[in-house]
Design a protein around this motif. Structure first.
Motif, PDB file in Angstrom:
ATOM      1  N   ARG A  51       0.836  -1.209   0.000  1.00  8.50           N
ATOM      2  CA  ARG A  51       0.000   0.000   0.000  1.00  8.50           C
ATOM      3  C   ARG A  51       0.870   1.258   0.000  1.00  8.50           C
ATOM      4  NH1 ARG A  51      -4.379  -1.244   4.627  1.00  8.50           N
ATOM      5  NH2 ARG A  51      -5.497   0.536   3.726  1.00  8.50           N
ATOM      6  N   GLY A 149     -12.009 -11.196   7.809  1.00  4.91           N
ATOM      7  CA  GLY A 149     -10.701 -11.370   7.181  1.00  4.91           C
ATOM      8  C   GLY A 149      -9.774 -12.179   8.066  1.00  4.91           C
ATOM      9  N   SER A 151      -8.531 -15.184   7.894  1.00  6.71           N
ATOM     10  CA  SER A 151      -7.554 -16.147   7.365  1.00  6.71           C
ATOM     11  C   SER A 151      -6.266 -15.490   6.883  1.00  6.71           C
ATOM     12  CB  SER A 151      -8.180 -16.949   6.220  1.00  6.71           C
ATOM     13  OG  SER A 151      -8.726 -16.073   5.246  1.00  6.71           O
ATOM     14  N   GLY A 153      -2.815 -12.795   7.491  1.00 12.19           N
ATOM     15  CA  GLY A 153      -1.708 -12.853   8.435  1.00 12.19           C
ATOM     16  C   GLY A 153      -2.127 -12.481   9.846  1.00 12.19           C
ATOM     17  N   VAL A 154      -2.712 -11.307  10.006  1.00  6.65           N
ATOM     18  CA  VAL A 154      -3.068 -10.854  11.355  1.00  6.65           C
ATOM     19  C   VAL A 154      -4.195 -11.720  11.923  1.00  6.65           C
ATOM     20  CG1 VAL A 154      -3.832  -8.915  12.756  1.00  6.65           C
ATOM     21  CG2 VAL A 154      -2.400  -8.485  10.756  1.00  6.65           C
ATOM     22  N   SER A 174     -13.215 -16.666   2.528  1.00  5.75           N
ATOM     23  CA  SER A 174     -13.884 -17.262   1.369  1.00  5.75           C
ATOM     24  C   SER A 174     -13.968 -18.777   1.574  1.00  5.75           C
ATOM     25  CB  SER A 174     -13.102 -16.963   0.094  1.00  5.75           C
ATOM     26  OG  SER A 174     -11.875 -17.660   0.135  1.00  5.75           O
ATOM     27  N   ASN A 177     -10.909 -20.933   2.351  1.00  5.33           N
ATOM     28  CA  ASN A 177     -10.197 -20.867   3.627  1.00  5.33           C
ATOM     29  C   ASN A 177     -11.030 -21.256   4.841  1.00  5.33           C
ATOM     30  OD1 ASN A 177      -7.575 -20.127   2.862  1.00  5.33           O
ATOM     31  ND2 ASN A 177      -8.253 -18.028   2.457  1.00  5.33           N
ATOM     32  N   TYR A 191     -17.724 -14.966   3.700  1.00  9.76           N
ATOM     33  CA  TYR A 191     -18.169 -13.581   3.486  1.00  9.76           C
ATOM     34  C   TYR A 191     -18.929 -13.480   2.172  1.00  9.76           C
ATOM     35  CZ  TYR A 191     -13.783 -13.011   0.721  1.00  9.76           C
ATOM     36  OH  TYR A 191     -12.775 -13.142  -0.183  1.00  9.76           O
ATOM     37  N   VAL A 214     -10.413  -6.207   6.887  1.00 10.96           N
ATOM     38  CA  VAL A 214     -10.471  -6.096   5.419  1.00 10.96           C
ATOM     39  C   VAL A 214     -10.856  -4.703   4.912  1.00 10.96           C
ATOM     40  CG1 VAL A 214     -10.843  -8.509   4.827  1.00 10.96           C
ATOM     41  CG2 VAL A 214     -12.802  -7.083   5.383  1.00 10.96           C
ATOM     42  N   ILE A 236      -8.569  -2.586  11.805  1.00 12.46           N
ATOM     43  CA  ILE A 236      -7.129  -2.349  11.630  1.00 12.46           C
ATOM     44  C   ILE A 236      -6.815  -1.999  10.178  1.00 12.46           C
ATOM     45  CG2 ILE A 236      -6.451  -3.887  13.509  1.00 12.46           C
ATOM     46  CD1 ILE A 236      -5.477  -5.845  11.205  1.00 12.46           C
ATOM     47  N   ILE A 249      -7.466   0.733  15.269  1.00 17.25           N
ATOM     48  CA  ILE A 249      -6.377   0.223  16.106  1.00 17.25           C
ATOM     49  C   ILE A 249      -5.105   0.212  15.265  1.00 17.25           C
ATOM     50  CG2 ILE A 249      -5.462  -1.831  17.291  1.00 17.25           C
ATOM     51  CD1 ILE A 249      -8.289  -2.562  18.104  1.00 17.25           C
ATOM     52  N   VAL A 251      -0.890  -0.860  15.306  1.00 17.49           N
ATOM     53  CA  VAL A 251       0.062  -1.726  15.994  1.00 17.49           C
ATOM     54  C   VAL A 251       0.979  -0.936  16.922  1.00 17.49           C
ATOM     55  CG1 VAL A 251       1.673  -1.646  14.033  1.00 17.49           C
ATOM     56  CG2 VAL A 251       1.845  -3.510  15.665  1.00 17.49           C
ATOM     57  N   GLY A 293      -4.876  -9.457  -2.040  1.00 13.88           N
ATOM     58  CA  GLY A 293      -5.652  -9.541  -0.797  1.00 13.88           C
ATOM     59  C   GLY A 293      -6.168 -10.921  -0.445  1.00 13.88           C
ATOM     60  N   HIS A 294      -5.547 -11.985  -0.980  1.00 13.47           N
ATOM     61  CA  HIS A 294      -6.050 -13.328  -0.664  1.00 13.47           C
ATOM     62  C   HIS A 294      -4.957 -14.240  -0.115  1.00 13.47           C
ATOM     63  CE1 HIS A 294     -10.028 -12.422  -2.048  1.00 13.47           C
ATOM     64  NE2 HIS A 294      -9.508 -11.870  -3.133  1.00 13.47           N
ATOM     65  N   THR A 295      -4.038 -13.632   0.637  1.00 13.11           N
ATOM     66  CA  THR A 295      -2.984 -14.437   1.264  1.00 13.11           C
ATOM     67  C   THR A 295      -3.567 -15.249   2.413  1.00 13.11           C
ATOM     68  OG1 THR A 295      -1.510 -12.591   0.836  1.00 13.11           O
ATOM     69  CG2 THR A 295      -0.706 -14.283   2.345  1.00 13.11           C
TER      70      THR A 295
HETATM   71  N1  LIG Z   1      -3.556  -1.029  11.885  1.00 12.12           N
HETATM   72  C1  LIG Z   1      -2.387  -1.656  11.910  1.00 12.12           C
HETATM   73  O1  LIG Z   1      -1.498  -1.353  12.697  1.00 12.12           O
HETATM   74  C2  LIG Z   1      -2.191  -2.788  10.945  1.00 12.12           C
HETATM   75  C3  LIG Z   1      -1.214  -3.761  11.179  1.00 12.12           C
HETATM   76  C4  LIG Z   1      -1.137  -4.831  10.284  1.00 12.12           C
HETATM   77  C5  LIG Z   1      -1.993  -4.887   9.188  1.00 12.12           C
HETATM   78  N2  LIG Z   1      -2.877  -3.882   8.994  1.00 12.12           N
HETATM   79  C6  LIG Z   1      -3.837  -3.927   7.881  1.00 12.12           C
HETATM   80  O2  LIG Z   1      -4.782  -4.926   8.226  1.00 12.12           O
HETATM   81  C7  LIG Z   1      -5.250  -5.573   7.057  1.00 12.12           C
HETATM   82  C8  LIG Z   1      -5.055  -7.071   7.219  1.00 12.12           C
HETATM   83  O3  LIG Z   1      -3.674  -7.380   7.253  1.00 12.12           O
HETATM   84  P1  LIG Z   1      -3.205  -8.871   6.962  1.00 12.12           P
HETATM   85  O4  LIG Z   1      -1.735  -8.881   7.020  1.00 12.12           O
HETATM   86  O5  LIG Z   1      -3.950  -9.825   7.810  1.00 12.12           O
HETATM   87  O6  LIG Z   1      -3.708  -8.999   5.438  1.00 12.12           O
HETATM   88  P2  LIG Z   1      -3.702 -10.220   4.472  1.00 12.12           P
HETATM   89  O7  LIG Z   1      -2.890 -11.328   5.041  1.00 12.12           O
HETATM   90  O8  LIG Z   1      -3.369  -9.738   3.113  1.00 12.12           O
HETATM   91  O9  LIG Z   1      -5.262 -10.673   4.475  1.00 12.12           O
HETATM   92  C9  LIG Z   1      -5.713 -11.451   3.472  1.00 12.12           C
HETATM   93  C10 LIG Z   1      -6.961 -12.220   3.929  1.00 12.12           C
HETATM   94  O10 LIG Z   1      -8.115 -11.382   3.798  1.00 12.12           O
HETATM   95  C11 LIG Z   1      -9.197 -12.210   3.406  1.00 12.12           C
HETATM   96  N3  LIG Z   1     -10.191 -11.426   2.672  1.00 12.12           N
HETATM   97  C12 LIG Z   1     -10.057 -10.833   1.450  1.00 12.12           C
HETATM   98  N4  LIG Z   1     -11.201 -10.187   1.106  1.00 12.12           N
HETATM   99  C13 LIG Z   1     -12.065 -10.396   2.145  1.00 12.12           C
HETATM  100  C14 LIG Z   1     -13.398  -9.975   2.405  1.00 12.12           C
HETATM  101  N5  LIG Z   1     -14.073  -9.217   1.533  1.00 12.12           N
HETATM  102  N6  LIG Z   1     -13.982 -10.356   3.574  1.00 12.12           N
HETATM  103  C15 LIG Z   1     -13.307 -11.127   4.469  1.00 12.12           C
HETATM  104  N7  LIG Z   1     -12.039 -11.555   4.279  1.00 12.12           N
HETATM  105  C16 LIG Z   1     -11.430 -11.190   3.138  1.00 12.12           C
HETATM  106  C17 LIG Z   1      -8.580 -13.251   2.516  1.00 12.12           C
HETATM  107  O11 LIG Z   1      -9.369 -14.416   2.596  1.00 12.12           O
HETATM  108  P3  LIG Z   1      -9.805 -15.164   1.247  1.00 12.12           P
HETATM  109  O12 LIG Z   1      -8.527 -15.423   0.477  1.00 12.12           O
HETATM  110  O13 LIG Z   1     -10.468 -16.394   1.763  1.00 12.12           O
HETATM  111  O14 LIG Z   1     -10.694 -14.194   0.494  1.00 12.12           O
HETATM  112  C18 LIG Z   1      -7.158 -13.435   3.057  1.00 12.12           C
HETATM  113  O15 LIG Z   1      -6.985 -14.615   3.805  1.00 12.12           O
HETATM  114  C19 LIG Z   1      -4.479  -4.956   5.899  1.00 12.12           C
HETATM  115  O16 LIG Z   1      -5.293  -3.928   5.358  1.00 12.12           O
HETATM  116  C20 LIG Z   1      -3.266  -4.342   6.558  1.00 12.12           C
HETATM  117  O17 LIG Z   1      -2.747  -3.235   5.828  1.00 12.12           O
HETATM  118  C21 LIG Z   1      -2.991  -2.851   9.841  1.00 12.12           C
END
Ligand SMILES: NC(=O)c1ccc[n+]([C@@H]2O[C@H](COP(=O)([O-])OP(=O)(O)OC[C@H]3O[C@@H](n4cnc5c(N)ncnc54)[C@H](OP(=O)(O)O)[C@@H]3O)[C@@H](O)[C@H]2O)c1
Length: 303
Positions: A51, A149, A151, A153-154, A174, A177, A191, A214, A236, A249, A251, A293-295
């Motif tokens: 991003r 969301g 599944s 990383g977080v 989805s 997962n 979802y 998400v 987040i 929130i 980190v 966005g599907h990790t």
């Molecule tokens: N605020 C903070 O300090 C902070 C810290 C870390 C991360 N973040 C943010 O938090 C978000 C999540 O981070 P992450 O590392 O966990 O991301 P990520 O690993 O890229 O999350 C991907 C997951 O999101 C799911 N997903 C995609 N579209 C979805 C939807 N419409 N509804 C529900 N689930 C969906 C996917 O599942 P499927 O493949 O099954 O669709 C996939 O497993 C990101 O935007 C990141 O920038 C913020």
């Protein structure tokens, strides 16, 4: 002591798609007091890296560097009371510079890499571990937790930490997962259209807490409809939301929180999945993948 000041760093001179990424050779200066020099073995990619690449977030002036976590071997280290020496295997988090072959990091942020976990696992834990621990601290106590969301990383680690605290966890993903999420201990719900009804079917009582990972309007509306009126709705995702009930929130970095999750993964208490691994030279491909966005779990660069 290995005499290496040479590093290859990933950087971008413009905002845009993965084509803006380039590599640059660079010579590091003398190692400052309080720092260790690390030869990076693996480094996770977080959505924030991609991003920042696109310009959605402009946290730094161009050219900008990337990467907030790593695992690697110490190749030089300043005097330190913690007893870190050359050759030690470590992991940790840094600013936005860990996507590089050699990096300098503060000794205070180092965590020892347990032998039982791979470089890839070790290099992908710091961001999510500290984010998940921050989330659980900031949402406060509650019996039931909805995670949108779950599944990613977080989400993967938050589900397990919340279960450990005795919470009843429902997570969305989805169909691909759902079984993975159930394996982490959550009740998994797909979802998409009709989400609210499916949530109420598996959890008829209103939730105490919902956390959006998400940033979709669907997640916000489903939370507003299924969380009790005095419950907590947090996000987040760092995206604008349509309701001022939603609390952001961010980190908070804390090596003790990271250590807690590392110990849990090393002992097998927590499951940790590396979705895919890319050689550092193919970083652009890895950045393209995370943007989709599907990790599941995490993506790692290996060096
Ligand atoms: N605020 C903070 O300090 C902070 C810290 C870390 C991360 N973040 C943010 O938090 C978000 C999540 O981070 P992450 O590392 O966990 O991301 P990520 O690993 O890229 O999350 C991907 C997951 O999101 C799911 N997903 C995609 N579209 C979805 C939807 N419409 N509804 C529900 N689930 C969906 C996917 O599942 P499927 O493949 O099954 O669709 C996939 O497993 C990101 O935007 C990141 O920038 C913020």
């Amino acid at each position: 002591m290995e005499n290496s000041k040479n590093t290859k760093i990933l950087l971008a001179n413009a905002y845009g798609p993965a084509e803006v990424l380039e590599f640059q050779d660079y010579e590091l200066g003398e190692l400052p007091a309080g720092f260790a020099r690390i030869r990076v073995k693996a480094a996770g990619i977080n959505p924030i890296d991609a991003r920042r690449m696109t310009g959605e977030f402009k946290h730094a002036a161009l050219p900008q560097t990337f990467g907030t976590e790593y695992s690697g071997e110490i190749i030089d280290v300043a005097a330190n009371p913690q007893g870190f020496t050359v050759g030690d295997a470590v992991l940790g988090s840094g600013g936005a510079f860990t996507h590089a072959t050699v990096i300098d990091v503060p000794i205070a942020n180092l965590v020892r890499k347990p032998e039982s976990i791979s470089w890839e696992v070790a290099g992908t834990l710091a961001g999510v571990a500290q984010t998940a621990m921050t989330i659980l601290d900031e949402i406060g106590p509650g019996k039931s937790l909805l995670i949108h969301g779950a599944s990613g990383g977080v989400g993967s680690i938050t589900v397990q930490l919340a279960k450990e605290r005795g919470m009843d966890v429902v997570g969305t993903a989805s169909s691909r997962n759902l079984a993975y999420l159930e394996g982490l201990g959550a009740t998994a719900v797909e979802y998409g259209e009709g989400l609210q009804g499916r949530l109420q079917e598996v959890h008829p009582e209103p939730f105490d807490i919902a956390v959006d990972m998400v940033g979709t309007e669907e997640a916000i509306q489903a939370s507003l409809a299924t969380v009790k009126s005095d419950g907590v709705i947090a996000t987040i995702a760092g995206k604008p939301t349509s309701s001022n009930r939603v609390v952001p929130i961010w980190v908070k970095r804390n090596p003790k929180n990271l250590q807690y999750v590392v110990d849990g993964v090393a002992s097998g208490k927590f499951n940790w999945e590396v979705d895919s691994v890319f050689p550092f030279e193919n970083a652009a491909e890895a950045y393209e993948k995370i943007l989709k966005g599907h990790t599941r779990g995490k993506i790692a660069l290996v060096f």
